[in-house]
Design a protein around this motif. Structure first.
Motif, PDB file in Angstrom:
ATOM      1  N   ILE A 164       0.867  -1.178   0.000  1.00  0.00           N
ATOM      2  CA  ILE A 164       0.000   0.000   0.000  1.00  0.00           C
ATOM      3  C   ILE A 164       0.902   1.226   0.000  1.00  0.00           C
ATOM      4  O   ILE A 164       1.685   1.418   0.930  1.00  0.00           O
ATOM      5  CB  ILE A 164      -0.917   0.004   1.233  1.00  0.00           C
ATOM      6  N   ILE A 165       0.788   2.058  -1.037  1.00  0.00           N
ATOM      7  CA  ILE A 165       1.653   3.226  -1.198  1.00  0.00           C
ATOM      8  C   ILE A 165       0.770   4.428  -1.505  1.00  0.00           C
ATOM      9  O   ILE A 165       0.038   4.422  -2.496  1.00  0.00           O
ATOM     10  CB  ILE A 165       2.668   3.015  -2.341  1.00  0.00           C
ATOM     11  N   PHE A 166       0.821   5.446  -0.671  1.00  0.00           N
ATOM     12  CA  PHE A 166       0.072   6.681  -0.891  1.00  0.00           C
ATOM     13  C   PHE A 166       1.035   7.857  -0.878  1.00  0.00           C
ATOM     14  O   PHE A 166       1.843   7.996   0.050  1.00  0.00           O
ATOM     15  CB  PHE A 166      -0.954   6.914   0.216  1.00  0.00           C
ATOM     16  N   ASN A 167       0.938   8.723  -1.889  1.00  0.00           N
ATOM     17  CA  ASN A 167       1.581  10.034  -1.887  1.00  0.00           C
ATOM     18  C   ASN A 167       0.464  11.070  -1.921  1.00  0.00           C
ATOM     19  O   ASN A 167      -0.197  11.241  -2.952  1.00  0.00           O
ATOM     20  CB  ASN A 167       2.503  10.194  -3.095  1.00  0.00           C
ATOM     21  N   VAL A 168       0.241  11.755  -0.807  1.00  0.00           N
ATOM     22  CA  VAL A 168      -0.930  12.611  -0.628  1.00  0.00           C
ATOM     23  C   VAL A 168      -0.474  14.032  -0.323  1.00  0.00           C
ATOM     24  O   VAL A 168       0.258  14.258   0.655  1.00  0.00           O
ATOM     25  CB  VAL A 168      -1.829  12.075   0.504  1.00  0.00           C
ATOM     26  N   SER A 169      -0.927  14.979  -1.128  1.00  0.00           N
ATOM     27  CA  SER A 169      -0.536  16.376  -0.904  1.00  0.00           C
ATOM     28  C   SER A 169      -1.194  16.961   0.333  1.00  0.00           C
ATOM     29  O   SER A 169      -0.614  17.800   1.018  1.00  0.00           O
ATOM     30  CB  SER A 169      -0.905  17.220  -2.133  1.00  0.00           C
ATOM     31  N   GLY A 170      -2.412  16.547   0.604  1.00  0.00           N
ATOM     32  CA  GLY A 170      -3.170  17.135   1.695  1.00  0.00           C
ATOM     33  C   GLY A 170      -3.184  16.284   2.950  1.00  0.00           C
ATOM     34  O   GLY A 170      -2.206  15.635   3.304  1.00  0.00           O
ATOM     35  N   MET A 171      -4.344  16.269   3.611  1.00  0.00           N
ATOM     36  CA  MET A 171      -4.500  15.575   4.880  1.00  0.00           C
ATOM     37  C   MET A 171      -5.028  14.157   4.658  1.00  0.00           C
ATOM     38  O   MET A 171      -5.926  13.941   3.864  1.00  0.00           O
ATOM     39  CB  MET A 171      -5.445  16.355   5.793  1.00  0.00           C
TER      40      MET A 171
END
Length: 540
Positions: free
Chosen positions: A326-333
């Motif tokens: 599971i890989i997330f690159n998230v700009s926000g919250m």
């Protein structure tokens, strides 16, 4: 906690509230006999009003702002009304997430601070901005197979394109096999279990929303222009793997992510298949070594992969696959109140290792579970996986995320006291800067467990932990496979070990007591030298 609270407005008489910008998890309007008037605006994860019969009237103060992630208004023939308390003067509405609106009359609503608000079978009562009353959704029927790319599978008879808002409620599964661009994708929400599998790059301009009875499997890196939201009863996942690292949940999100209570991000046993992967040998290894319960000798399956930026699948044991990725690159919250798992499934013996969870997010909040544990019930449990949590907003830390974060090795529950090695968990605050966070090696007090290798024998990243601080506790055991350099180290409990294996450990900190744990098979520990204090002369 206001972020998990519900404000319920029921009864049959007129109600007026000055919420003065207060924050709620959910605001539900059920008053069926008289207007409900909101003064001062408010913030909520969801505003919900459902009226299969009767009427609902919601009035808002001009100039006030209602900030919502999701809005659900479900009426019939305009029996739900949204109006200003002063006709001709606008109230503001800012919606960032899911918009499900049917059978409403809207007047004097300025929705321009948020996403366009789509409404079907609804009326424009005038004075509205950023509302789309003739919105068209592409609805999946799936009557002619599973292919997204067949026009007869759609209610409109047209395959959705880049401007399409797609709704999948049908119990007929869908498969996306080539690159697709869409405006919105909503999966679930109906009585049947909806299933969408994307085996190609997916680009969504606004939101992905997974509702109750919805499952979305994203198997290739995908980009979402605004947000990803998994509501209770919804599942975001990737498909299983066999001999190679093909399917992973790898998302770039330019806005926010919300995993609600009851929502699941699921990579359980979706890693390498049984007896497959670089760490396989009876049980699976990854962040920690698996256990060989047949003779209790160290498992030959090596640890592998990055500690600070893990993206590998877990290795399978002879009886179960490893955990997925599971890989997330998230700009926000990233608000996580549900379950996120890259565990391997527990079976009687010879389980796979845990997998990877790697979150790089602006900020992380919530109470949800993050887990890359190995399964284990009988002999030969697998090793723990790897977790990395990195927050990037100025000043961000982990104070507002209080959920458990785990990468335990598997447990032998047969009484043979044969436990697997702990995986690794990395936390990096904004103040830490790159590579200067904290690595936790914790094995849940599983007595006599196997090792966590430094450096990993396969696919390691040279120098990645030279500034990181290692904290070893609760029956975890570090083992040097070669000379190694790290930022600092603490053996925090008496049942923690550092096995130098006659190698050299270089610690880029001033020497200090390691703690109550044990160091064995001494090679050498080299600390930064003390800087002698000299004499300073001041000349005038």
């Amino acid at each position: 906690d206001a972020l998990r609270s519900t404000l319920l407005l029921a009864g049959g008489e007129a109600q007026s509230l000055n919420l003065a910008g207060a924050t709620f998890y959910r605001v539900c309007v059920e008053n069926s006999g008289a207007p409900v008037t909101f003064y001062g605006g408010f913030t909520a994860t969801e505003l919900r009003c459902e009226a299969p019969s009767g009427t609902r009237e919601l009035l808002f103060e001009p100039g006030s702002t209602v900030v919502l992630r999701d809005i659900v208004l479900r009426g019939e023939a305009g029996n739900i009304a949204l109006r200003s308390t002063t006709p001709g003067m606008q109230w503001r509405l800012a919606v960032s997430g899911y918009r499900s609106i049917r059978g409403v009359v809207v007047q004097d609503s300025d929705a321009s601070p948020g996403l366009p608000v789509t409404a079907v079978l609804s009326q424009d009562g005038s004075g509205n901005l950023n509302w789309i009353f003739d919105a068209e959704w592409s609805e999946w029927l799936g009557l002619y197979g599973t292919s997204f790319h067949v026009s007869s599978n759609w209610a409109s008879g047209v395959v959705p394109a880049s401007g399409s808002r797609v709704l999948v409620e049908s119990g007929k599964p869908m498969v996306i096999s080539s690159h697709v661009r869409l405006q919105d994708l909503t999966v679930g929400g109906g009585a049947d279990q909806a299933m969408v599998t994307a085996n190609a790059w997916l680009v969504i301009a606004e939101n992905i929303v997974v509702l109750t009875n919805g499952t979305l499997a994203l198997n290739r890196p995908s980009t979402i222009g605004n947000g990803v939201y998994v509501q209770g009863g919804g599942t975001l996942t990737h498909s299983s793997n066999t001999t190679a690292e093909v399917n992973k949940l790898d998302l770039t999100v330019l806005g926010d992510v919300g995993i609600d209570p009851g929502g699941v991000v699921d990579a359980l046993s979706r890693g390498y298949g049984k007896d497959k992967g670089p760490g396989t040998y009876i049980s699976g290894s990854y962040g920690g070594r698996g256990e060989n319960g047949y003779n209790h000798i160290p498992n030959n399956g090596p640890c592998y992969g990055s500690i600070l930026a893990p993206t590998n699948l877990g290795s399978g044991g002879s009886s179960s696959p490893g955990g997925g990725a599971i890989i997330f690159n998230v700009s926000g919250m990233f608000r996580h109140d549900g379950l996120m798992t890259a565990d391997s499934r527990s079976v009687y013996h010879a389980t796979g290792s845990g997998g990877s969870i790697f979150l790089t997010v602006g900020d992380l909040k919530g109470v949800g579970t993050i887990s890359a544990n190995a399964g284990g019930e009988g002999h030969s449990p697998g090793g723990g996986g790897r977790v990395s949590l990195v927050v990037t907003n100025p000043g961000a830390d982990f104070a507002e995320f209080t959920g458990p974060v785990r990468a335990f090795g598997g447990a032998d529950l047969t009484g043979n006291a044969g436990y697997a090695g702990a995986g690794t968990v990395y936390h990096q605050r904004w103040a830490d800067s790159h590579g200067r966070g904290r690595v936790t090696v914790h094995n849940n007090n599983f007595y006599n467990g196997r090792y966590t290798d430094l450096p990993p024998k396969l696919h390691s990243v040279p120098g990645e932990a030279e500034r990181a601080s290692f904290h070893v506790s609760s029956s975890a055991r570090l083992f040097l496979t070669n000379d190694y350099v790290l930022g600092d180290i603490y053996l925090e409990t008496s049942n923690s070990w550092l096995d130098l294996n006659f190698k050299t450990l270089t610690v880029k900190s001033r020497e200090h007591p390691l703690g109550p744990g044990t160091v064995n098979n001494y090679g050498e520990i080299i600390w930064l030298p003390d800087i002698p204090r000299g004499t300073v002369f001041h000349a005038k």
